[in-house]
Scaffold this motif. Sequence first.
Motif, PDB file in Angstrom:
ATOM      1  N   HIS B  13      -1.598   0.680  -9.072  1.00  0.00           N
ATOM      2  CA  HIS B  13      -0.555   1.510  -8.478  1.00  0.00           C
ATOM      3  C   HIS B  13       0.711   0.685  -8.314  1.00  0.00           C
ATOM      4  N   ARG B  14       1.800   1.239  -8.768  1.00  0.00           N
ATOM      5  CA  ARG B  14       3.081   0.553  -8.641  1.00  0.00           C
ATOM      6  C   ARG B  14       4.019   1.339  -7.749  1.00  0.00           C
ATOM      7  N   VAL B  15       4.763   0.604  -6.930  1.00  0.00           N
ATOM      8  CA  VAL B  15       5.838   1.210  -6.130  1.00  0.00           C
ATOM      9  C   VAL B  15       7.134   0.530  -6.551  1.00  0.00           C
ATOM     10  N   GLY B  17       8.160  -0.031  -9.453  1.00  0.00           N
ATOM     11  CA  GLY B  17       7.887  -0.955 -10.542  1.00  0.00           C
ATOM     12  C   GLY B  17       7.079  -2.178 -10.148  1.00  0.00           C
ATOM     13  N   LYS B  18       6.896  -2.380  -8.841  1.00  0.00           N
ATOM     14  CA  LYS B  18       6.125  -3.554  -8.405  1.00  0.00           C
ATOM     15  C   LYS B  18       4.679  -3.164  -8.182  1.00  0.00           C
ATOM     16  N   LEU B  19       3.774  -4.038  -8.674  1.00  0.00           N
ATOM     17  CA  LEU B  19       2.355  -3.732  -8.526  1.00  0.00           C
ATOM     18  C   LEU B  19       1.955  -3.793  -7.052  1.00  0.00           C
ATOM     19  N   LEU B  20       1.341  -2.696  -6.563  1.00  0.00           N
ATOM     20  CA  LEU B  20       0.872  -2.699  -5.174  1.00  0.00           C
ATOM     21  C   LEU B  20      -0.585  -3.146  -5.135  1.00  0.00           C
ATOM     22  N   PHE B  21      -1.398  -2.503  -5.953  1.00  0.00           N
ATOM     23  CA  PHE B  21      -2.797  -2.947  -6.035  1.00  0.00           C
ATOM     24  C   PHE B  21      -3.377  -2.598  -7.401  1.00  0.00           C
ATOM     25  N   ASP B  22      -4.454  -3.288  -7.716  1.00  0.00           N
ATOM     26  CA  ASP B  22      -5.175  -3.064  -8.965  1.00  0.00           C
ATOM     27  C   ASP B  22      -6.638  -3.075  -8.563  1.00  0.00           C
ATOM     28  N   VAL B  23      -7.225  -1.906  -8.430  1.00  0.00           N
ATOM     29  CA  VAL B  23      -8.558  -1.864  -7.816  1.00  0.00           C
ATOM     30  C   VAL B  23      -9.589  -1.104  -8.623  1.00  0.00           C
ATOM     31  N   GLU B  24     -10.815  -1.415  -8.260  1.00  0.00           N
ATOM     32  CA  GLU B  24     -11.952  -0.627  -8.705  1.00  0.00           C
ATOM     33  C   GLU B  24     -12.726  -0.323  -7.439  1.00  0.00           C
ATOM     34  N   LEU B  25     -12.731   0.955  -7.077  1.00  0.00           N
ATOM     35  CA  LEU B  25     -13.276   1.330  -5.780  1.00  0.00           C
ATOM     36  C   LEU B  25     -14.452   2.267  -5.992  1.00  0.00           C
ATOM     37  N   GLY B  42      -1.795  -0.641   0.912  1.00  0.00           N
ATOM     38  CA  GLY B  42      -1.986   0.572   0.116  1.00  0.00           C
ATOM     39  C   GLY B  42      -3.213   1.383   0.472  1.00  0.00           C
ATOM     40  N   LYS B  43      -3.746   1.214   1.669  1.00  0.00           N
ATOM     41  CA  LYS B  43      -4.945   1.959   2.070  1.00  0.00           C
ATOM     42  C   LYS B  43      -4.652   3.462   2.124  1.00  0.00           C
ATOM     43  N   SER B  44      -3.585   3.816   2.832  1.00  0.00           N
ATOM     44  CA  SER B  44      -3.227   5.238   2.918  1.00  0.00           C
ATOM     45  C   SER B  44      -2.896   5.780   1.535  1.00  0.00           C
ATOM     46  N   THR B  45      -2.254   4.938   0.726  1.00  0.00           N
ATOM     47  CA  THR B  45      -1.888   5.374  -0.618  1.00  0.00           C
ATOM     48  C   THR B  45      -3.120   5.800  -1.414  1.00  0.00           C
ATOM     49  N   GLY B  57       4.941   6.453  -5.592  1.00  0.00           N
ATOM     50  CA  GLY B  57       4.712   5.404  -6.580  1.00  0.00           C
ATOM     51  C   GLY B  57       4.062   5.972  -7.833  1.00  0.00           C
ATOM     52  N   ASP B  58       3.701   5.062  -8.739  1.00  0.00           N
ATOM     53  CA  ASP B  58       3.068   5.479 -10.004  1.00  0.00           C
ATOM     54  C   ASP B  58       1.661   4.929 -10.079  1.00  0.00           C
ATOM     55  N   PHE B  59       0.730   5.798 -10.294  1.00  0.00           N
ATOM     56  CA  PHE B  59      -0.655   5.365 -10.440  1.00  0.00           C
ATOM     57  C   PHE B  59      -1.051   5.508 -11.891  1.00  0.00           C
ATOM     58  N   SER B  60      -1.568   4.437 -12.462  1.00  0.00           N
ATOM     59  CA  SER B  60      -2.138   4.576 -13.801  1.00  0.00           C
ATOM     60  C   SER B  60      -3.603   4.203 -13.695  1.00  0.00           C
TER      61      SER B  60
END
Lengths: 249, 243
Positions: B13-15, B17-25, B42-45, B57-60
């Motif tokens: 997820h980017r906010v 253009g900056k990476l906020l997190f890169d997760v596998e949940l 980014g918990k609420s996100t 933000g942008d989630f890919s």
Amino acid sequence: MRLRDILLALLIGVGLWQLLVVITDAPHFILPSPWRVAQAAWRSRAIIAENAWVTLTEVLLGLLVGTVLGALTAIQLAYSRTAERLVLPILVFTQAVPVFALAPLLTLWFGYGMGSKIVMAVLIIYFPVTSAFHDGLVRIDSGYRDLSISMSANRWNFLRHIQIPNALPSLGTGLRLAAVYAPIGAVIGEWVGASRGLGYLMLLANGRAKIDLMFASLIVLACLTVVLHILVGLLATQLTRYARGISIT
Amino acid sequence: MAGSPGILLRGRHRVDGKLLFDVELDIPAGRWTCLLGKSGVGKSTILRLILGLDTGGDFSGAFHATDDAPLDGRISYMAQSDLLLPWLSVLENVCIGARLRGQNPGLARAERLLDRVGLSRHAAQKPGTLSGGMRQRAALARTLFEDRPIVFLDEPFSALDAGTRADMQELAAEVLVGRTVLLVTHDPAEAARLADQITVLTGEGARNWPVPVTPPLRAINAPETLACQAQLLDYLRGRKACA
Ligand SMILES: Nc1ncnc2c1ncn2[C@@H]1O[C@H](COP(=O)(O)OP(=O)(O)O)[C@@H](O)[C@H]1O
Ligand SMILES: [Mg+2]
């Protein structure tokens, strides 16, 4: 505003007026004394009442129609993004036109009767009501929107059950403004062309050099406006109390 | 609740253009997952992404339920702010979801739920007359009214005083049993009491933290609760490597 304060203010006002009359020693056809005006008011009570009734009707109908139109417009603007984008700028733009300048046109189109005055009052209050209510409709804690989306609400139900009740205090603010503007609209309409109403009576009295009658009409108009303002204020307070969940008194 | 699915989410997820997190949940089915992490990580996100709310933000990436059915309409949501409508009674607030969907309010069911959260005596009152803890219980009843298999809780108890918070934790554990719960919290003690799975979110990813072997709801003063809470706190403060 408490009744005692109002009476006190009234007393002071009349006292100052009398003082002015005494100090300036103005002739009664320029500045009549309060007593003279009271006598004139009593003598002409029938004609004043008749014309006051006309103006009051114009103002109340103008308020009613203007509020309904304004509220519906605000709801439509809040409901449809497209409407908001297209109509809001137009509305703001039309505010650049002084509504008073339209009075002769309105008389031309809607005649010398009550119609043109009601339209005038409607035009003058439409924007304040629309803008205040619309503001309240869109200025809402985004948490409510999130909650509604998570509850699979549709837009209309969100508007109806959350946005509109939440915006009632803002509608009250618009109504308070409208109560001040509506009499102005009606009286200006009467000045431009009418055969009845307090505005008409003022011009008539002026023309016949009955300055005391003119003052009496003016004071009755002021009283009508103040009473209207107080009543609408009470209504607005109740709207706010309702929206805050405070029991209606 | 039978048929509560789990959720899998993978992506970045980017906010701005900056990476906020890169997760596998991996949120297990029918269990309590507590999501912890620094404020702003980014918990609420994550909750908002899955709920389909605006995140700014942008989630890919992708997320889906483990039963592969759509998630739409299967998640109920409770935030830190109770979001009760001040002009409605407590009872009407509980069934607001039905009104918003244009359905019959189902007052009888709402009354039963109010009874369950101990608010039946206050059903007719306006929210403004309730204490913070009572308001949060009303919000919990509203969440239950939605009767959805998955429940997202975003720091719902963090504004409550310690005693009321402990009561609310117990109540929530009781009434949400069997549902898939994702609870965002900043309180290690809360996680140690309630969690089947503790997940700590950082910018680098989500990492599961060992939970006590005893099942939730755990006693506040149980040694394993206290130990878990203390170690988790150390970890969150950056004083201890992952156990
Ligand atoms: N609507 C939004 N628009 C822009 N940025 C946002 C929005 N919501 C959150 N953010 C940003 O995303 C980041 C993560 O926020 P959030 O998920 O609320 O963190 P947490 O819940 O972990 O405290 C923050 O840096 C915040 O500024
Ligand atoms: Mg948060």
